[in-house]
Write an enzyme that holds these catalytic residues in place. Structure first.
Site, PDB file in Angstrom:
ATOM      1  N   ASN A  55      -8.637   1.962  -0.112  1.00 16.32           N
ATOM      2  CA  ASN A  55      -7.315   2.388  -0.578  1.00 16.32           C
ATOM      3  C   ASN A  55      -7.168   1.973  -2.041  1.00 16.32           C
ATOM      4  O   ASN A  55      -6.935   0.802  -2.327  1.00 16.32           O
ATOM      5  CB  ASN A  55      -6.252   1.717   0.316  1.00 16.32           C
ATOM      6  CG  ASN A  55      -4.837   2.067  -0.108  1.00 16.32           C
ATOM      7  OD1 ASN A  55      -4.637   2.910  -0.986  1.00 16.32           O
ATOM      8  ND2 ASN A  55      -3.860   1.414   0.514  1.00 16.32           N
ATOM      9  N   HIS A  85       1.853   2.711   5.363  1.00 17.31           N
ATOM     10  CA  HIS A  85       1.383   1.512   4.661  1.00 17.31           C
ATOM     11  C   HIS A  85       2.583   0.619   4.345  1.00 17.31           C
ATOM     12  O   HIS A  85       3.671   1.100   4.038  1.00 17.31           O
ATOM     13  CB  HIS A  85       0.656   1.909   3.372  1.00 17.31           C
ATOM     14  CG  HIS A  85      -0.069   0.763   2.757  1.00 17.31           C
ATOM     15  ND1 HIS A  85       0.580  -0.187   2.002  1.00 17.31           N
ATOM     16  CD2 HIS A  85      -1.366   0.379   2.821  1.00 17.31           C
ATOM     17  CE1 HIS A  85      -0.302  -1.103   1.617  1.00 17.31           C
ATOM     18  NE2 HIS A  85      -1.492  -0.778   2.106  1.00 17.31           N
ATOM     19  N   GLY A 127      -3.277  -7.943  -0.487  1.00 15.62           N
ATOM     20  CA  GLY A 127      -3.308  -8.214  -1.920  1.00 15.62           C
ATOM     21  C   GLY A 127      -3.065  -9.666  -2.285  1.00 15.62           C
ATOM     22  O   GLY A 127      -2.891  -9.988  -3.455  1.00 15.62           O
ATOM     23  N   SER A 137      -6.784  -8.238   2.351  1.00 14.48           N
ATOM     24  CA  SER A 137      -7.687  -9.157   1.644  1.00 14.48           C
ATOM     25  C   SER A 137      -9.103  -9.196   2.218  1.00 14.48           C
ATOM     26  O   SER A 137      -9.761 -10.235   2.182  1.00 14.48           O
ATOM     27  CB  SER A 137      -7.073 -10.567   1.586  1.00 14.48           C
ATOM     28  OG  SER A 137      -5.897 -10.547   0.802  1.00 14.48           O
ATOM     29  N   GLU A 144       3.397  -1.015   1.842  1.00 13.05           N
ATOM     30  CA  GLU A 144       4.035  -0.823   0.531  1.00 13.05           C
ATOM     31  C   GLU A 144       5.007   0.355   0.571  1.00 13.05           C
ATOM     32  O   GLU A 144       6.033   0.345  -0.111  1.00 13.05           O
ATOM     33  CB  GLU A 144       2.941  -0.646  -0.548  1.00 13.05           C
ATOM     34  CG  GLU A 144       2.280  -1.986  -0.849  1.00 13.05           C
ATOM     35  CD  GLU A 144       0.811  -1.917  -1.222  1.00 13.05           C
ATOM     36  OE1 GLU A 144       0.315  -0.835  -1.573  1.00 13.05           O
ATOM     37  OE2 GLU A 144       0.151  -2.981  -1.153  1.00 13.05           O
ATOM     38  N   GLU A 184      -2.478  -4.176   9.438  1.00  9.57           N
ATOM     39  CA  GLU A 184      -2.487  -4.825   8.126  1.00  9.57           C
ATOM     40  C   GLU A 184      -1.300  -5.783   8.028  1.00  9.57           C
ATOM     41  O   GLU A 184      -0.174  -5.355   7.689  1.00  9.57           O
ATOM     42  CB  GLU A 184      -2.367  -3.779   7.019  1.00  9.57           C
ATOM     43  CG  GLU A 184      -3.504  -2.785   6.990  1.00  9.57           C
ATOM     44  CD  GLU A 184      -3.641  -2.158   5.607  1.00  9.57           C
ATOM     45  OE1 GLU A 184      -4.673  -2.377   4.983  1.00  9.57           O
ATOM     46  OE2 GLU A 184      -2.699  -1.493   5.158  1.00  9.57           O
ATOM     47  N   LYS A 206      -4.921   2.767  -4.099  1.00  5.59           N
ATOM     48  CA  LYS A 206      -3.499   2.600  -4.459  1.00  5.59           C
ATOM     49  C   LYS A 206      -3.197   3.255  -5.803  1.00  5.59           C
ATOM     50  O   LYS A 206      -3.757   4.276  -6.143  1.00  5.59           O
ATOM     51  CB  LYS A 206      -3.123   1.114  -4.447  1.00  5.59           C
ATOM     52  CG  LYS A 206      -3.474   0.462  -3.113  1.00  5.59           C
ATOM     53  CD  LYS A 206      -2.805  -0.849  -2.888  1.00  5.59           C
ATOM     54  CE  LYS A 206      -3.236  -1.397  -1.541  1.00  5.59           C
ATOM     55  NZ  LYS A 206      -2.606  -2.652  -1.215  1.00  5.59           N
TER      56      LYS A 206
HETATM   57  P1  PGA Z   1      -6.059  -5.541   0.068  1.00  5.26           P
HETATM   58  O1  PGA Z   1      -5.169  -4.253   0.464  1.00  5.26           O
HETATM   59  O2  PGA Z   1      -7.423  -5.334   0.628  1.00  5.26           O
HETATM   60  O3  PGA Z   1      -6.045  -5.594  -1.411  1.00  5.26           O
HETATM   61  O4  PGA Z   1      -5.364  -6.720   0.685  1.00  5.26           O
HETATM   62  C1  PGA Z   1      -5.333  -3.644   1.719  1.00  5.26           C
HETATM   63  C2  PGA Z   1      -4.389  -2.497   1.861  1.00  5.26           C
HETATM   64  O5  PGA Z   1      -3.262  -2.563   1.368  1.00  5.26           O
HETATM   65  O6  PGA Z   1      -4.714  -1.477   2.477  1.00  5.26           O
END
Ligand code: PGA
Length: 331
Positions: free
Chosen positions: A63, A171, A247, A287, A173, A241, A65
């Site tokens: 992803n 997601h 992140g 992460s 976010e 997640e 983003k």
């Molecule tokens: P990350 O993000 O691996 O940077 O924690 C995962 C995601 O949001 O899909």
């Protein structure tokens, strides 16, 4: 479920279940015939099997983003949400996309894995044209219904037109920063699936929800909204997640992830069907990186990963894809 899966590990070949082993009487008969014929050895050659609780193929998605390189990614997260001070800032550009695509094209990826990347909308077309066909393209979002006068939105039809096979929906976010609710996300999933766009359906709890002991409640509620809208699970991958792990560099432990994956599979079994519970991939995100992927992949209910930051580095993403080998055991 995990222990049941362990005992069944020898029934897996590659990533799929194979036909049941011969019954005792058949095996006994083979043995008797072989000893009559004085064959030199009855030992089968050693082979690799994959210990997975479900029957689906390992799945890894990247992803990207709203960033094109690793430093942008962490700038966005740390700066906007004040998790850590900003240390580095570089602009994401077409050049950084080209480099990432070139690195991915040069990577050696294990066969037994579905691999997907999800570029920002504006780069999907250029990525599609330059990326190896071994890797499929996903969008990071889609409009809830048929395209029309919805300024700023991108329709499922348009995504399909430029070659997207997948879309990430729900997601955290989009849930917690943009404000999409469970029902809206469920409708998006239903519409995408109705148009044959496959869905990576994200669920996950916030830190305070975990600390209040509500992890399962939150995940099941989010699952219910998907289930209320989805009739065909064949084209759905669930991504667990935990919001606190995204992140932040604070990855869930393999046991924490496995516990939720088992619970989600069990929820599917009770609320959808045993077949859907077994065949639906449940991947982990938050992460994941080249250093922690193997330990996570060893968990029987972790069927792959959704990767943010570490997917912006081609070689590291390839390492994560290839962590499928950690699932392989000798039989
Ligand atoms: P990350 O993000 O691996 O940077 O924690 C995962 C995601 O949001 O899909």
């Amino acid at each position: 479920m995990a222990s049941a899966a362990s005992s069944l590990a020898s029934q897996f070949s590659g990533l799929r279940r194979e036909a049941a082993k011969p019954s005792f009487s058949t095996a006994h008969l083979f043995h008797a015939v072989q000893s009559q014929l004085r064959l030199p050895s009855t030992r089968r050659p050693i082979r690799s099997v994959v210990a997975m609780a479900g029957t689906g193929k390992f799945f890894v998605g990247g992803n990207w983003k709203c960033a094109c390189n690793h430093d942008d990614y962490y700038f966005g997260i740390y700066n906007d949400f004040c998790l850590k001070p900003v240390q580095i800032l570089q602009n994401g550009t077409k050049d950084s996309i080209r480099k990432l695509v070139a690195d991915l094209n040069d990577s050696k990826l294990e066969n037994d894995v579905d691999v997907i990347v999800s570029p920002p909308y504006v780069y999907i077309d250029v990525v599609k044209q330059s990326l190896t066909e071994r890797i499929e393209i996903s969008a990071q979002n889609s409009w809830v219904g048929k395209g029309g006068a919805f300024t700023g939105e991108i329709s499922v039809e348009q995504l399909k037109d430029i070659g997207c096979k997948w879309v990430i929906l729900g997601h955290s976010e989009r849930r917690h920063i943009i404000g999409e609710d469970d029902q809206f996300i469920g409708k998006k999933a239903a519409y995408a699936l109705s148009q044959n766009l496959k869905v990576i359906a994200c669920i996950g709890e916030k830190l305070e929800e975990r600390e209040a002991g509500k992890t399962f409640d939150v995940c099941f509620e989010q699952m219910k909204s998907f289930a209320d809208s989805i009739s065909n699970w064949k084209d759905v991958v669930i991504a667990y997640e935990p919001v606190w792990a995204i992140g932040t560099g604070k990855v869930a432990t393999p046991e924490q992830a496995q516990e939720v994956h088992v619970a989600v599979r069990d929820w599917l079994k009770k609320n959808v069907s045993p077949e859907v519970a077994s065949s639906t991939r449940i991947i982990y995100g938050g992460s994941v990186n080249g250093g922690n992927c193997s330990e996570l992949a060893k968990q029987e209910d972790i069927d792959g990963f959704l990767v943010g930051g570490a997917s912006l580095k081609g070689p590291e993403f390839a390492t994560i894809v290839n962590s499928v080998t950690a699932k392989k055991v000798t039989a």
